[in-house]
Every structure is written in structure tokens, then in C-alpha cells.
Motif scaffolding. Sequence first.
Motif, PDB file in Angstrom:
ATOM      1  N   LEU A 163      83.947  42.691  94.445  1.00 11.72           N
ATOM      2  CA  LEU A 163      84.289  41.336  93.774  1.00 11.72           C
ATOM      3  C   LEU A 163      84.203  41.293  92.262  1.00 11.72           C
ATOM      4  O   LEU A 163      82.991  41.382  91.845  1.00 11.72           O
ATOM      5  CB  LEU A 163      83.965  40.215  94.189  1.00 11.72           C
ATOM      6  CG  LEU A 163      84.162  39.071  93.536  1.00 11.72           C
ATOM      7  CD1 LEU A 163      85.665  38.677  93.433  1.00 11.72           C
ATOM      8  CD2 LEU A 163      83.535  37.702  94.190  1.00 11.72           C
ATOM      9  N   PHE A 164      85.208  42.024  91.479  1.00 15.37           N
ATOM     10  CA  PHE A 164      85.001  41.615  90.050  1.00 15.37           C
ATOM     11  C   PHE A 164      85.214  40.352  89.414  1.00 15.37           C
ATOM     12  O   PHE A 164      86.021  40.139  88.622  1.00 15.37           O
ATOM     13  CB  PHE A 164      85.929  42.612  89.304  1.00 15.37           C
ATOM     14  CG  PHE A 164      85.365  44.278  89.537  1.00 15.37           C
ATOM     15  CD1 PHE A 164      84.609  44.644  88.529  1.00 15.37           C
ATOM     16  CD2 PHE A 164      85.976  44.983  90.460  1.00 15.37           C
ATOM     17  CE1 PHE A 164      83.921  45.949  88.635  1.00 15.37           C
ATOM     18  CE2 PHE A 164      85.346  46.217  91.010  1.00 15.37           C
ATOM     19  CZ  PHE A 164      84.654  46.813  89.789  1.00 15.37           C
TER      20      PHE A 164
ATOM     21  N   VAL B 248      92.542  38.787  99.942  1.00 17.03           N
ATOM     22  CA  VAL B 248      91.805  38.148  99.158  1.00 17.03           C
ATOM     23  C   VAL B 248      90.722  39.181  98.442  1.00 17.03           C
ATOM     24  O   VAL B 248      90.441  40.209  99.244  1.00 17.03           O
ATOM     25  CB  VAL B 248      90.950  36.886  99.635  1.00 17.03           C
ATOM     26  CG1 VAL B 248      92.071  35.700 100.147  1.00 17.03           C
ATOM     27  CG2 VAL B 248      90.275  37.464 101.203  1.00 17.03           C
ATOM     28  N   PRO B 249      89.996  38.869  97.302  1.00 17.88           N
ATOM     29  CA  PRO B 249      89.320  39.894  96.753  1.00 17.88           C
ATOM     30  C   PRO B 249      87.980  39.835  97.648  1.00 17.88           C
ATOM     31  O   PRO B 249      87.507  39.114  98.590  1.00 17.88           O
ATOM     32  CB  PRO B 249      88.819  38.953  95.519  1.00 17.88           C
ATOM     33  CG  PRO B 249      89.637  38.035  95.316  1.00 17.88           C
ATOM     34  CD  PRO B 249      90.390  37.878  96.640  1.00 17.88           C
ATOM     35  N   GLY B 250      86.801  40.728  97.391  1.00 20.31           N
ATOM     36  CA  GLY B 250      85.786  41.162  98.183  1.00 20.31           C
ATOM     37  C   GLY B 250      84.933  40.109  98.237  1.00 20.31           C
ATOM     38  O   GLY B 250      84.933  38.905  97.148  1.00 20.31           O
TER      39      GLY B 250
ATOM     40  N   GLY C  18      86.883  41.200 102.586  1.00 20.31           N
ATOM     41  CA  GLY C  18      87.594  40.008 101.715  1.00 20.31           C
ATOM     42  C   GLY C  18      86.689  38.505 102.042  1.00 20.31           C
ATOM     43  O   GLY C  18      86.053  38.443 103.145  1.00 20.31           O
ATOM     44  N   ASP C  19      86.655  37.820 101.080  1.00 23.54           N
ATOM     45  CA  ASP C  19      85.697  36.588 101.076  1.00 23.54           C
ATOM     46  C   ASP C  19      86.375  35.533 101.876  1.00 23.54           C
ATOM     47  O   ASP C  19      87.411  34.979 101.505  1.00 23.54           O
ATOM     48  CB  ASP C  19      85.479  36.190  99.617  1.00 23.54           C
ATOM     49  CG  ASP C  19      84.115  35.344  99.553  1.00 23.54           C
ATOM     50  OD1 ASP C  19      84.291  34.290 100.588  1.00 23.54           O
ATOM     51  OD2 ASP C  19      83.474  35.401  98.611  1.00 23.54           O
TER      52      ASP C  19
ATOM     53  N   ILE D 261      85.309  33.144  88.470  1.00 24.40           N
ATOM     54  CA  ILE D 261      84.084  33.177  88.930  1.00 24.40           C
ATOM     55  C   ILE D 261      84.065  33.916  90.295  1.00 24.40           C
ATOM     56  O   ILE D 261      83.261  34.923  90.605  1.00 24.40           O
ATOM     57  CB  ILE D 261      83.274  31.763  89.105  1.00 24.40           C
ATOM     58  CG1 ILE D 261      83.068  31.157  87.833  1.00 24.40           C
ATOM     59  CG2 ILE D 261      82.081  31.925  90.251  1.00 24.40           C
ATOM     60  CD1 ILE D 261      81.887  31.724  87.139  1.00 24.40           C
ATOM     61  N   SER D 262      85.004  33.652  91.149  1.00 23.69           N
ATOM     62  CA  SER D 262      85.224  34.133  92.250  1.00 23.69           C
ATOM     63  C   SER D 262      86.397  34.960  92.720  1.00 23.69           C
ATOM     64  O   SER D 262      86.520  35.331  93.809  1.00 23.69           O
ATOM     65  CB  SER D 262      84.639  33.248  93.430  1.00 23.69           C
ATOM     66  OG  SER D 262      85.590  31.883  93.478  1.00 23.69           O
TER      67      SER D 262
END
Length: 428
Positions: A44-45, A17-19, A231-232, A413-414
Motif C-alpha cells: 500500500l503506497f 482495493v489497495p493493499g 486488498g485491505d 493515508i490509506s
Amino acid sequence: MEVTIKPVRTLRGEVQVPGDKSISHRAVMLGALADGETKIENFLFGADCLSTIRVMRGLGVRITTVGKRVVVQGRGLEGLQEPDNVLDAGNSGTTMRLVAGILAGNPFFSVLTGDGSLRRRPMKRVIRPLTDMGAQIAARAGGAYAPLAIKGGGLRAVEYTSPVGSAQVKSAILLAGLFADGPTTVIEPAQSRDHTERMLRYFGARVEAAGTRVTVWGKPDLRGQKITVPGDISSAMFFLVAGATVPGADLVVHNVGVNPTRTGALDVLTQMGAEIELLNPKEINGEPVADIRVRGSRLTGTEIGGSIIPYLIDELPVLAVAAAVAEGETVVQDAAELRHKETDRIAAVVQVLRSMNADIEERPDGFIIRGGRRLRGAVCDSFGDHRMAMSAAVAGLTAYGETTVKGAECVKISYPNFFDTLNSISVS
Ligand code: S3P
């Protein structure tokens, strides 16, 4: 954008998963306030963190991006410049509230605004303590809503007892406290996520925390650092609930931040009977990280309320999906804060799950779900809320027929690649 979700036979695979969104915001802000360069890996972009970059650039900070890395040229505590235009936090409550704390400490004039959703979210909760510290802040609707006009500087340290367990409120005060002489203390009714405290220490500030009480000492020497963002867990949770609710599923989500102030939803899912394992635990930049494996299992209802709420506040929409699939009753209470998120998430969860045939009752501070009815595909609104869009998609995986998520572009957004990742693990 409309996305159609078909029911899956099962889910299989490994996911990265993204940052983490909370940590990405804080790394840019503290990097800007530190002396020297801060390198942030796995940033996280997502649109919210890009709002933080835009706002900090508006304050004179040089920030460059290369691949997934962000480099911030710190300007030191006294180095921010008066912006020559309005600062736009977009959809991001974290950007607006934390930056308000930083601006309160700076002796210049600035205006902070945001999109329609953010301009309806409560700001008195930060304006009150920051004004107590000595900042002048004017806001719309008698000081309730953004835009905020801030003239900061000359702050005094305070001890503030917050009426809400909110990391955004706590962090705004701690960041303002960096600009005051001596110790600034925040006391919360229930402990919220502690990323600001951990990262302040990592950058060299003195922070003492005990339970719901945290103190920062002002005028620290903050030094630029290397940060790798885990990762988030809030993004991971969509796959963990998907894995727990889809029969035969077996998923591993790699490198997830498992800070104990963020893992409430893992505890609840486990209590509901999910098969969850934490593998390869380690620590990066003062934050615990692990891989998380989940396998499909029979879930049962549970009670969610009290001091665990801030530890899972962002995961309640997707936990509601787990509760709808589970056998028996789930009661969510003490979660009125959900009404103040990107949308009113209590009303939104009730509308989406009811349209999918769930038995759900709205309460002022939560909802009651009598689970076990087979969900039925429906056309669901995202309400412009990233977590609602992803929750509806997860509900669609075990429903009869197709589920359409309207306004699904808000996942940017996330979690910009959420639907691609979901496709990659779906077995039809
Ligand atoms: C956040 C704190 C939480 C959370 C939000 C991110 C943060 O908000 O819902 O998504 O990064 O500090 P509150 O502090 O308003 O509870």
C-alpha cells in the motif's frame, strides 16, 4: 481539497482495493529485522505505510520501490543503526507504536514524533509495558504523548495483561519480545487483529496463540520472505456499505483479506440484511483472501458491542452510514477506543451524520442511530481523518442533493485513488 458527491442512480462494477495497511507496515518492519531480502508485492503506497518506510530507512535499512513492489534489505535482529535525526511517523499510529516496540529492543537513542493528530494520541499504553521490559522512554506531558525519546536494549521477557484490546499495543510488545530471552506473553481483554502473529510465524519465529493470549519466543532466526499483500478489507468496506445501501447496486471487490480478526463489519452488515457473498477463497502468506460480492438490499438496525469491537473498530464510521440508511435502531457500544483514532471518531460521526439529517445520539462509548430518515446532502468536514472523508462520501451516495467533503485529500493515508474508483462504479 474539496470533493463533491452527487447521489447515484446505482453502483455497478468490479473493484480492486489497495493493499492492506496493517500488513504493509508489518512486512516492511519484519523484513528489516530479518536476514536477507524481503520482496513485498501489492504494497500500500499510502502516506501511513510510506511513513514506515521513511522511519525504517532512518534506522539504516535499505528499501527500494519498483512499481507496486517494495524490496527490503534485511539487517537482522541486531542490525539497526542509531538514527542521526528524529524519526517522523507522520499520521500513523501503527508506525509509531510498533516501531516503539522495535526501538525498545535496540541499545541506542532515538526520538519518534508525528503530526499534530498523532501527537495527541495516547502513548502510555505502549510506554508502560515497554518500560516494564526494561526500556527507558521519556515522553511529553508526563509520559503521555509523543515525541517519545527511547533508549532501549537489555530487555527481559514479560507476561503483560493489556487493559485495551489493541493490535498496536500487542504488536509493540511482541516486537520488543523478539529482543528478549525466552517467552513474552500478551493477554488482551478482547482479541485484536492477529497480523503480527501470522507474519512472525511466516518469517520463522515461534508464536503460540490461544484466544486472547499470545506468546512469542525471543531471539528467533527471521528469514527474508516474499509477501503478497491482500486488498485491505477496511478500504473494501466503503464499497461494501455503498453497495449494500444503494438500491440495485451490484459490486464485486476482488482479492480482499478476510482474516477473521478483521471481518466483524462483514458479519454486522450481513446481520443487518445485506446480501454479501464470499467467492474464490484462498490463502496467501498465512492470510485468508476472497472476492466479496454485495448487492443493494433493505437493511435493518442492529446492536454492535462487546468482543466484536476490535474486529470492526476501523469500520464503525462507515457502518454508522449503513445504520443511518437502515430501518430501525442501531446501538454501538463498548467502542470508546474510537475517541483515540486519527480524530475523535464518535464526535466526528455524530457531527457528520447529524448535519445530513440523521437521528443520532452521542454516547461516551458509541452512539445510537434511529435509521430510516432520508439523508440530506451537506458540507462535511473530514477532520483530517481518511476514514471520515470516505464515510461521508458513501453517505452522500444515497442523500438528497450534493454532499461536499472538505479536506478530502486525507484519503491519501490509506486509499489515494478512492474517489476515482468511486466514480468508476457510479451510475448516474
Ligand atoms: C492497527 C490497529 C488498530 C487500527 C489501526 C491499525 C494495526 O488500532 O485501528 O487502524 O495495524 O495494528 P488499535 O490497535 O489502536 O486498536
